[in-house]
Design a protein around this motif. Structure first.
Motif, PDB file in Angstrom:
ATOM      1  N   ARG A 326     -15.189  33.362   4.639  1.00 33.13           N
ATOM      2  CA  ARG A 326     -15.046  34.648   3.967  1.00 33.13           C
ATOM      3  C   ARG A 326     -13.806  35.228   3.837  1.00 33.13           C
ATOM      4  O   ARG A 326     -13.646  35.729   2.511  1.00 33.13           O
ATOM      5  N   GLN A 327     -13.079  35.078   4.949  1.00 25.76           N
ATOM      6  CA  GLN A 327     -11.509  35.596   4.671  1.00 25.76           C
ATOM      7  C   GLN A 327     -10.747  34.660   3.643  1.00 25.76           C
ATOM      8  O   GLN A 327      -9.987  35.325   2.965  1.00 25.76           O
ATOM      9  N   ALA A 328     -10.896  33.630   3.865  1.00 23.84           N
ATOM     10  CA  ALA A 328     -10.192  32.626   2.879  1.00 23.84           C
ATOM     11  C   ALA A 328     -10.521  32.836   1.508  1.00 23.84           C
ATOM     12  O   ALA A 328      -9.722  32.811   0.578  1.00 23.84           O
ATOM     13  N   ALA A 333      -8.799  35.440  -3.787  1.00 21.00           N
ATOM     14  CA  ALA A 333      -9.232  36.175  -4.950  1.00 21.00           C
ATOM     15  C   ALA A 333      -7.729  36.905  -5.071  1.00 21.00           C
ATOM     16  O   ALA A 333      -7.148  37.397  -6.205  1.00 21.00           O
ATOM     17  N   GLU A 334      -7.165  37.320  -4.035  1.00 23.45           N
ATOM     18  CA  GLU A 334      -5.913  38.105  -4.048  1.00 23.45           C
ATOM     19  C   GLU A 334      -4.743  37.111  -4.544  1.00 23.45           C
ATOM     20  O   GLU A 334      -3.967  37.578  -5.367  1.00 23.45           O
ATOM     21  N   ALA A 335      -4.782  35.853  -4.002  1.00 20.68           N
ATOM     22  CA  ALA A 335      -3.763  34.914  -4.861  1.00 20.68           C
ATOM     23  C   ALA A 335      -4.077  34.662  -6.268  1.00 20.68           C
ATOM     24  O   ALA A 335      -3.097  34.725  -6.894  1.00 20.68           O
ATOM     25  N   ARG A 336      -5.208  34.693  -6.705  1.00 18.49           N
ATOM     26  CA  ARG A 336      -5.472  34.831  -8.244  1.00 18.49           C
ATOM     27  C   ARG A 336      -4.795  35.862  -8.783  1.00 18.49           C
ATOM     28  O   ARG A 336      -4.179  35.629  -9.859  1.00 18.49           O
ATOM     29  N   VAL A 337      -5.066  37.133  -8.270  1.00 18.14           N
ATOM     30  CA  VAL A 337      -4.557  38.251  -9.043  1.00 18.14           C
ATOM     31  C   VAL A 337      -3.020  38.169  -9.064  1.00 18.14           C
ATOM     32  O   VAL A 337      -2.153  38.588 -10.030  1.00 18.14           O
ATOM     33  N   THR A 353      -2.012  31.376   3.598  1.00 13.14           N
ATOM     34  CA  THR A 353      -2.944  32.043   4.755  1.00 13.14           C
ATOM     35  C   THR A 353      -4.457  31.418   4.606  1.00 13.14           C
ATOM     36  O   THR A 353      -5.111  31.002   5.588  1.00 13.14           O
ATOM     37  N   VAL A 354      -4.809  31.243   3.151  1.00 14.50           N
ATOM     38  CA  VAL A 354      -5.862  30.571   2.881  1.00 14.50           C
ATOM     39  C   VAL A 354      -6.111  29.153   3.482  1.00 14.50           C
ATOM     40  O   VAL A 354      -7.102  28.553   4.153  1.00 14.50           O
ATOM     41  N   ARG A 355      -5.040  28.252   3.410  1.00 12.15           N
ATOM     42  CA  ARG A 355      -5.004  26.930   3.959  1.00 12.15           C
ATOM     43  C   ARG A 355      -5.034  27.072   5.546  1.00 12.15           C
ATOM     44  O   ARG A 355      -5.734  26.151   6.250  1.00 12.15           O
ATOM     45  N   ALA A 356      -4.369  27.932   6.253  1.00  9.52           N
ATOM     46  CA  ALA A 356      -4.353  28.146   7.616  1.00  9.52           C
ATOM     47  C   ALA A 356      -5.894  28.409   8.043  1.00  9.52           C
ATOM     48  O   ALA A 356      -6.280  27.883   9.043  1.00  9.52           O
ATOM     49  N   LEU A 357      -6.476  29.409   7.442  1.00  9.74           N
ATOM     50  CA  LEU A 357      -7.968  29.704   7.735  1.00  9.74           C
ATOM     51  C   LEU A 357      -8.921  28.512   7.643  1.00  9.74           C
ATOM     52  O   LEU A 357      -9.562  28.152   8.381  1.00  9.74           O
ATOM     53  N   LEU A 358      -8.841  27.825   6.421  1.00 15.43           N
ATOM     54  CA  LEU A 358      -9.711  26.454   6.265  1.00 15.43           C
ATOM     55  C   LEU A 358      -9.418  25.647   7.308  1.00 15.43           C
ATOM     56  O   LEU A 358     -10.339  24.674   7.890  1.00 15.43           O
ATOM     57  N   ASN A 359      -7.837  25.471   7.641  1.00 16.91           N
ATOM     58  CA  ASN A 359      -7.724  24.339   8.576  1.00 16.91           C
ATOM     59  C   ASN A 359      -8.464  24.689   9.978  1.00 16.91           C
ATOM     60  O   ASN A 359      -8.972  23.715  10.541  1.00 16.91           O
ATOM     61  N   SER A 360      -8.259  25.676  10.459  1.00 17.51           N
ATOM     62  CA  SER A 360      -8.863  26.369  11.760  1.00 17.51           C
ATOM     63  C   SER A 360     -10.321  26.243  11.621  1.00 17.51           C
ATOM     64  O   SER A 360     -11.111  25.723  12.693  1.00 17.51           O
ATOM     65  N   THR A 361     -10.884  26.287  10.660  1.00 16.29           N
ATOM     66  CA  THR A 361     -12.470  26.323  10.495  1.00 16.29           C
ATOM     67  C   THR A 361     -12.740  25.042  10.404  1.00 16.29           C
ATOM     68  O   THR A 361     -13.891  24.528  11.028  1.00 16.29           O
TER      69      THR A 361
END
Length: 465
Positions: A326-328, A333-337, A353-361
């Motif tokens: 959910r955080q990713a 969405a913020e990155a798209r803006v 940041t998104v990549r780091a969240l998905l890696n840990s997940t």
């Protein structure tokens, strides 16, 4: 009595008025030698009435010989005076070059030493001018003793000028390294300033091309605009801002302008890369959402078949995976803006940041499946893990004994400890609900300890210890 012919005029000898002006200045050598000869025609045009009693008498003999020697000494002193003045003027140019370029202690000392030499030159010059003023060698009644005294003082003045000239020459010889460094910097100055101007022009052209493609590049434009005052100072020149400062400024402007140009030319590629990452990370987030849903069935099987110690540390994985996804998605969405607003650094940071969240997940979700796979394998055949670990220990023991009758205690002790630790891990499998995960972690730890011993042995033998 026969009239004495007029003494020949020496163009090197300053007039009385010029000598008086030289005394008033701090440096006697400046402008002293601007000499103007009186035309001989003026003397020839005097009225005939003055020809009878106004011409100099001819003393002849010793007096005229002394006068000639004094005049020769006067001419020699004037030549030494002129030579010293020329050398001082030439050296002053070198000193000013060093002063303009170099502010090091050595350069400041050279300037101070030149001023000291200048004071010595002034003293010698005053001695010479005083000697010239003290004796009028054109007087009709010049006595032999006066001429002899004039010759002595003028010769002394000439010798002093020569000694100071030698001192000045020695000082000039010692300036070689400083002058060479200063001239090198001066030679670098114009090309450095031109490179800075060309770099600014190239950066400006690159920004124009980017804007024509529809990208604003506001950040790069602001960085380039910040260099405008620096360009103004470069255009004002080194005379106002100093050679070292101008050279440093030119190099810095060129470097920063080049960085703007490179980033501007890469901007279309960066925009395309960000677009690709947005799509790729969104797809990955969706895939992880699906995989996260599979963690709960894996945990259910772990709880059913193995002791609590084998799965308790994985209890948080489903909730944590869902939260990270959910955080990713929110960061995406913020990155798209940010991308639509062409805030490239912000978009890049958010995607990281998104990549780091998905890696840990991904790691957490994979850990649950890997845990079940490994526990299934060891439950089915624990002997395979035992044999693997024992082989590693025996291989390390053979290496420790190679070329030795008894093992080195530094190697034997940790290997013996590893054997005992493995035996304790095997014993932990006995019972109704064995902790297979503890067994696996222990055997892994034993193999790591054995590998450290092997690495130490090989390092020692490789270095000859």
């Amino acid at each position: 009595m026969t009239a004495t012919p007029a003494q020949p005029y020496s163009p090197l000898v300053p007039s009385r008025a010029q000598r008086r002006r030289a005394r008033r200045g701090p440096h006697a050598l400046r402008d002293t030698l601007t000499l103007v000869a009186l035309p001989l025609v003026a003397a020839l045009a005097l009225p005939a009435a003055f020809a009878g009693g106004g011409t100099r008498r001819w003393f002849g003999g010793r007096a005229e010989g002394q006068r000639a020697e004094a005049q020769a000494a006067k001419d020699a002193a004037a030549a030494a005076f002129y030579e010293l003045d020329t050398a001082q003027r030439d050296l002053r140019i070198s000193i000013e070059t060093i002063r303009a370029v170099d502010d090091s202690p050595a350069a400041r000392r050279a300037v101070s030493d030149f001023e000291a030499v200048g004071r010595r030159i002034d003293e010698a010059s005053h001695q010479y001018i005083d000697a010239v003023d003290a004796h009028d060698l054109d007087r009709d009644d010049l006595e032999a003793s006066a001429a002899s005294q004039a010759r002595t003082e003028l010769t002394r003045a000439k010798d002093e000028l020569g000694r100071v000239k030698q001192e000045l020459d020695r000082f000039a010889d010692g300036l070689g390294p400083l002058l060479g460094k200063a001239e090198t910097q001066l030679a670098r100055l114009a090309p450095a300033v031109e490179r800075a101007r060309q770099a600014l022009l190239a950066a400006s052209n690159a920004l124009d091309a980017v804007r024509e493609s529809g990208l604003r590049a506001d950040g790069l434009a602001a960085r380039l605009a910040a260099l405008a005052p620096e360009l103004t100072k470069l255009n004002q020149g080194a005379g106002q801002h100093g050679v070292p400062q101008t050279l440093e400024r030119a190099e810095r402007v060129a470097r920063e302008a080049e960085a703007v140009r490179v980033e501007a030319e890469r901007l279309p590629e960066q925009a395309a890369e960000i677009d690709h990452r947005l799509v790729s990370l969104r797809t990955r987030a969706q895939a992880l959402t699906t995989r996260s849903g599979q963690v709960e069935p894996i945990l259910s099987e772990l709880r059913r078949r193995f002791s609590a110690a084998c799965w308790q540390d994985l209890q948080h994985v489903p909730d944590q995976a869902g939260e990270h996804v959910r955080q990713a998605e929110a960061k995406l969405a913020e990155a798209r803006v940010a991308r639509d607003a062409q805030r490239w650094p912000d978009a890049t940071a958010l995607l990281s940041t998104v990549r780091a969240l998905l890696n840990s997940t991904d790691e957490a979700v994979s850990a649950a499946g890997d845990r079940l796979t490994r526990l299934n394998a060891v439950q089915k055949d624990p002997q395979a893990e035992i044999d693997r670990t024992r082989f590693a220990i025996r291989d390390a023991q053979r290496l420790a004994m190679a070329g030795r009758n008894t093992p080195d205690p530094r190697h034997a002790r940790p290997l013996d400890d590893s054997v005992a630790r493995l035996e304790r891990a095997i014993a932990s499998l006995e019972g109704r609900h064995p902790d297979y995960w503890h067994f696996l972690t222990e055997t892994e730890a034993v193999r790591r300890a054995v590998a450290d011993v092997v690495a130490g042995i090989r390092e020692e033998r490789g270095t000859g210890h």
